[in-house]
Design an enzyme around this catalytic site. Structure first.
Site, PDB file in Angstrom:
ATOM      1  N   ASN A  41     -43.606  10.203 -50.608  1.00  0.00           N
ATOM      2  CA  ASN A  41     -43.435   8.816 -51.307  1.00  0.00           C
ATOM      3  C   ASN A  41     -44.128   7.800 -50.251  1.00  0.00           C
ATOM      4  OD1 ASN A  41     -41.154  10.333 -51.235  1.00  0.00           O
ATOM      5  ND2 ASN A  41     -40.376   9.191 -53.012  1.00  0.00           N
ATOM      6  N   CYS A  42     -43.621   7.799 -49.212  1.00  0.00           N
ATOM      7  CA  CYS A  42     -43.685   6.640 -48.182  1.00  0.00           C
ATOM      8  C   CYS A  42     -45.417   6.367 -47.621  1.00  0.00           C
ATOM      9  CB  CYS A  42     -43.161   6.843 -46.805  1.00  0.00           C
ATOM     10  SG  CYS A  42     -41.313   7.388 -46.874  1.00  0.00           S
ATOM     11  N   ASP A 282     -31.156   7.803 -52.507  1.00  0.00           N
ATOM     12  CA  ASP A 282     -31.600   6.462 -53.088  1.00  0.00           C
ATOM     13  C   ASP A 282     -30.433   6.075 -54.041  1.00  0.00           C
ATOM     14  OD1 ASP A 282     -33.418   6.140 -51.418  1.00  0.00           O
ATOM     15  OD2 ASP A 282     -35.028   5.970 -53.032  1.00  0.00           O
ATOM     16  N   TYR A 424     -41.074   2.774 -17.729  1.00  0.00           N
ATOM     17  CA  TYR A 424     -41.862   1.398 -17.083  1.00  0.00           C
ATOM     18  C   TYR A 424     -42.829   1.748 -16.345  1.00  0.00           C
ATOM     19  CZ  TYR A 424     -43.508  -2.133 -14.647  1.00  0.00           C
ATOM     20  OH  TYR A 424     -44.674  -2.926 -14.003  1.00  0.00           O
TER      21      TYR A 424
HETATM   22  P1  FAD Z   1     -36.409  10.709 -54.444  1.00  0.00           P
HETATM   23  O1  FAD Z   1     -37.541  11.018 -53.366  1.00  0.00           O
HETATM   24  O2  FAD Z   1     -37.216   9.552 -55.454  1.00  0.00           O
HETATM   25  O3  FAD Z   1     -36.631  11.925 -55.407  1.00  0.00           O
HETATM   26  C1  FAD Z   1     -36.042  12.095 -56.732  1.00  0.00           C
HETATM   27  C2  FAD Z   1     -36.450  12.802 -57.521  1.00  0.00           C
HETATM   28  O4  FAD Z   1     -35.753  13.291 -58.748  1.00  0.00           O
HETATM   29  C3  FAD Z   1     -37.596  12.219 -58.358  1.00  0.00           C
HETATM   30  O5  FAD Z   1     -39.087  12.847 -57.949  1.00  0.00           O
HETATM   31  C4  FAD Z   1     -37.348  12.336 -59.614  1.00  0.00           C
HETATM   32  O6  FAD Z   1     -38.525  12.601 -60.689  1.00  0.00           O
HETATM   33  C5  FAD Z   1     -36.650  13.420 -59.888  1.00  0.00           C
HETATM   34  N1  FAD Z   1     -35.313  13.323 -61.040  1.00  0.00           N
HETATM   35  C6  FAD Z   1     -34.535  12.076 -61.110  1.00  0.00           C
HETATM   36  N2  FAD Z   1     -33.921  12.336 -62.218  1.00  0.00           N
HETATM   37  C7  FAD Z   1     -34.047  13.695 -62.743  1.00  0.00           C
HETATM   38  C8  FAD Z   1     -33.536  14.424 -63.454  1.00  0.00           C
HETATM   39  N3  FAD Z   1     -32.773  13.964 -64.452  1.00  0.00           N
HETATM   40  N4  FAD Z   1     -34.047  15.740 -63.791  1.00  0.00           N
HETATM   41  C9  FAD Z   1     -34.928  16.169 -62.859  1.00  0.00           C
HETATM   42  N5  FAD Z   1     -35.342  15.409 -61.816  1.00  0.00           N
HETATM   43  C10 FAD Z   1     -34.946  14.248 -61.697  1.00  0.00           C
HETATM   44  N6  FAD Z   1     -38.401   4.871 -47.196  1.00  0.00           N
HETATM   45  C11 FAD Z   1     -38.546   4.672 -45.924  1.00  0.00           C
HETATM   46  O7  FAD Z   1     -37.634   4.952 -45.403  1.00  0.00           O
HETATM   47  N7  FAD Z   1     -39.854   4.465 -45.423  1.00  0.00           N
HETATM   48  C12 FAD Z   1     -40.902   4.273 -46.139  1.00  0.00           C
HETATM   49  O8  FAD Z   1     -41.848   3.844 -45.362  1.00  0.00           O
HETATM   50  C13 FAD Z   1     -40.860   4.273 -47.151  1.00  0.00           C
HETATM   51  N8  FAD Z   1     -41.808   4.218 -48.066  1.00  0.00           N
HETATM   52  C14 FAD Z   1     -41.851   4.014 -49.441  1.00  0.00           C
HETATM   53  C15 FAD Z   1     -42.877   3.906 -50.197  1.00  0.00           C
HETATM   54  C16 FAD Z   1     -43.044   3.983 -51.532  1.00  0.00           C
HETATM   55  C17 FAD Z   1     -44.024   3.783 -52.492  1.00  0.00           C
HETATM   56  C18 FAD Z   1     -41.619   4.626 -52.228  1.00  0.00           C
HETATM   57  C19 FAD Z   1     -41.554   4.695 -53.633  1.00  0.00           C
HETATM   58  C20 FAD Z   1     -40.649   4.789 -51.484  1.00  0.00           C
HETATM   59  C21 FAD Z   1     -40.516   4.802 -49.948  1.00  0.00           C
HETATM   60  N9  FAD Z   1     -39.517   4.870 -49.389  1.00  0.00           N
HETATM   61  C22 FAD Z   1     -39.768   4.600 -47.940  1.00  0.00           C
HETATM   62  C23 FAD Z   1     -38.278   5.232 -49.823  1.00  0.00           C
HETATM   63  C24 FAD Z   1     -37.923   6.770 -49.753  1.00  0.00           C
HETATM   64  O9  FAD Z   1     -39.266   7.373 -50.406  1.00  0.00           O
HETATM   65  C25 FAD Z   1     -36.885   7.034 -50.662  1.00  0.00           C
HETATM   66  O10 FAD Z   1     -35.535   6.501 -49.875  1.00  0.00           O
HETATM   67  C26 FAD Z   1     -36.595   8.607 -50.558  1.00  0.00           C
HETATM   68  O11 FAD Z   1     -37.554   9.323 -51.206  1.00  0.00           O
HETATM   69  C27 FAD Z   1     -35.247   8.793 -51.373  1.00  0.00           C
HETATM   70  O12 FAD Z   1     -35.018  10.117 -51.823  1.00  0.00           O
HETATM   71  P2  FAD Z   1     -34.078  10.760 -52.600  1.00  0.00           P
HETATM   72  O13 FAD Z   1     -34.215  12.085 -53.029  1.00  0.00           O
HETATM   73  O14 FAD Z   1     -32.959  10.083 -53.114  1.00  0.00           O
HETATM   74  O15 FAD Z   1     -34.983  10.350 -54.324  1.00  0.00           O
END
Ligand code: FAD
Length: 443
Positions: A41-42, A282, A424
């Site tokens: 994602n990042c 998240d 350093y």
């Molecule tokens: P996600 O990685 O979003 O994964 C959740 C997944 O669950 C999704 O793919 C979704 O499709 C799936 N899902 C949801 N509901 C269902 C369902 N009912 N059935 C099946 N599948 C489902 N964080 C940082 O710390 N540093 C960064 O530089 C940074 N840059 C980022 C840049 C971008 C463009 C984005 C979008 C995010 C960024 N983040 C960054 C945030 C980081 O990506 C998230 O904090 C992290 O991915 C969270 O993980 P997660 O598993 O909670 O959710």
């Protein structure tokens, strides 16, 4: 055990891999609504900016790779649409065939993430080139629009991490960017006087900043953005990045307890109000590591850490999640902006007393070429307990924030900072490192 995971990216994939490492026997089934699992994602904004040039580099792990390497039953293009707690099953819809079935579980892990907030702004449905950015298909859409349509102007709405990164990456592609932000500053994790340095830097790189103004309407199929102040901006594309909200609908419909901003409530073992259901990433409410109040910190470190911990706990290890510091960092053209812990805005909001020092040290010995000045702000209480730190500069900012983030987790106070013996030599630091300096000034 039969362990079912909802969400196959940061938190979900981390949990799945760790579960397999800890147990050969468990059946692990991971559902992902999208086509791709475990993508970066990042990295997405940097692929749009063409800094990352190969799309395949974004795909950290494939369905096939993960299935074979970890013997995990990965089912992508499969959405979990309901949880039946009484019979311990989930309803799954196969998005390719539209078939529905029920999948039993012994333990369920929710890692559904957070989605971009899309408010019902007048004209939003007619806006043709309006984008949000969360996943690979979003990225493909934005990148091919930039490649094919060669837009000259973009409006980025929202000055958070994604908005700022998109402003930079579109600028790098030769697009003139106007960034609109409702608050009086970009980058909420830092305070105003620190953000002011970032504002100047963004303007120097050609980004037009409009602060303290919001979007009123989109007109002319999204080719005109009308602001609350009455100002109108003509544009070729719009990026909407005003923040994210937890994807907690599934949990809510299942009657699980929700907390701060609708995020899923969990205990220190990441267990929801149903002991057979865990939630990470998240989508969950977390406790502030520094002060213990409830908050929502959608970042990759917590998601990965929680993914691992939840697997450990399910396998009988005595572990718990201690809360989130919110350590964060972003590149803004030649600048680095980083922070950890609590800032003044948050402390004021909670009515907590604090002390502040600012220091302006060089990134390394000033007589060695390439040294640049940074601004570092340390916030602490009368006893010296560190609440937070923020830094803005061109070089060496990441290292200082990471050292102080470590100090906070180690329970060190500002009185301990001068005593940190840090590496350093002139190209890297000074005999009194910026972290030492901040400590001297604070104590
Ligand atoms: P996600 O990685 O979003 O994964 C959740 C997944 O669950 C999704 O793919 C979704 O499709 C799936 N899902 C949801 N509901 C269902 C369902 N009912 N059935 C099946 N599948 C489902 N964080 C940082 O710390 N540093 C960064 O530089 C940074 N840059 C980022 C840049 C971008 C463009 C984005 C979008 C995010 C960024 N983040 C960054 C945030 C980081 O990506 C998230 O904090 C992290 O991915 C969270 O993980 P997660 O598993 O909670 O959710």
């Amino acid at each position: 055990k039969k362990i079912v995971i909802v969400g196959g990216v940061a938190g979900g994939a981390s949990a799945a891999a760790r579960l397999r490492r800890l147990s050969e026997k468990d059946e692990i089934i991971m559902f992902e609504r999208g086509e791709y699992i475990s993508f970066a994602n990042c990295g997405l904004p940097y692929y749009i900016g063409d800094v990352i040039q190969e799309r395949s580099k974004l795909l950290v792990q494939t369905v096939d790779g993960m299935s074979k390497r970890f013997r995990i039953d990965v089912r992508n293009l499969s959405e979990v649409t309901a949880i039946h707690r009484e019979r311990k099953t989930v309803t799954v819809r196969n998005l390719q065939t539209n078939e529905q079935y029920e999948q039993p579980y012994d333990v369920l892990i929710l890692s559904p993430g957070a989605k971009p907030i899309v408010p019902p702004i007048p004209g939003i449905d007619q806006a043709k080139a309006l984008f949000t950015l969360r996943n690979v298909p979003d990225t493909d859409r934005i990148r091919s629009f930039v490649d094919d349509e060669k837009p000259k102007r973009a409006v980025v709405i929202g000055g958070g991490f994604i908005g700022v990164e998109m402003a930079e990456n579109l600028t790098e592609r030769g697009v003139h960017v106007t960034l609109v932000e409702m608050a009086n500053q970009v980058m909420a994790p830092i305070d105003y006087e620190m953000a002011a340095i970032v504002h100047t830097h963004m303007k120097e790189h050609g980004v037009e900043l409009i602060l303290e103004d919001g979007v009123q309407a989109f007109e002319n199929e999204g080719r005109r953005v009308v602001l609350k102040s009455g100002r109108a901006i003509d544009t070729d594309m719009i990026i909407l990045a005003i923040g994210v909200q937890p994807e907690s609908q599934l949990a809510k419909e299942a009657g699980l307890e929700l907390g701060f901003r609708g995020a899923i409530k969990v205990n220190e073992h990441l267990q929801t109000s149903d002991p057979n259901i865990f939630a990470i990433g998240d989508a969950i409410e977390v406790k502030s590591y520094v002060y213990g109040f409830e908050t929502f910190v959608p970042l990759a470190w917590p998601a990965n850490r929680q993914g691992r911990l939840v697997a450990d706990y399910i396998n009988g290890r005595d572990v718990k999640y201690n809360g989130t510091l919110g350590t964060s960092i972003v590149k803004v053209f030649h600048m680095t902006v980083a922070a950890t812990g609590l800032n003044e805005k948050v402390l004021k909001h909670h009515g907590i007393d604090y002390e502040v020092v600012h220091v302006h040290p060089m990134s390394h010995a000033s007589y060695y070429p390439g040294a640049t000045q940074m601004t570092l702000k340390l916030i602490f209480d009368r006893q010296g307990r560190i609440y937070g730190v923020q830094a803005v500069g061109q070089d060496g900012v990441d290292k200082r924030i990471d050292v102080i983030a470590t100090a906070i987790k180690g329970g060190l106070t500002v009185y301990d900072l001068p005593d940190l013996e840090l590496a350093y030599a002139p190209p890297f630091s000074s005999a009194k490192d910026p972290v030492n300096m901040a400590g001297y000034v604070a104590s």
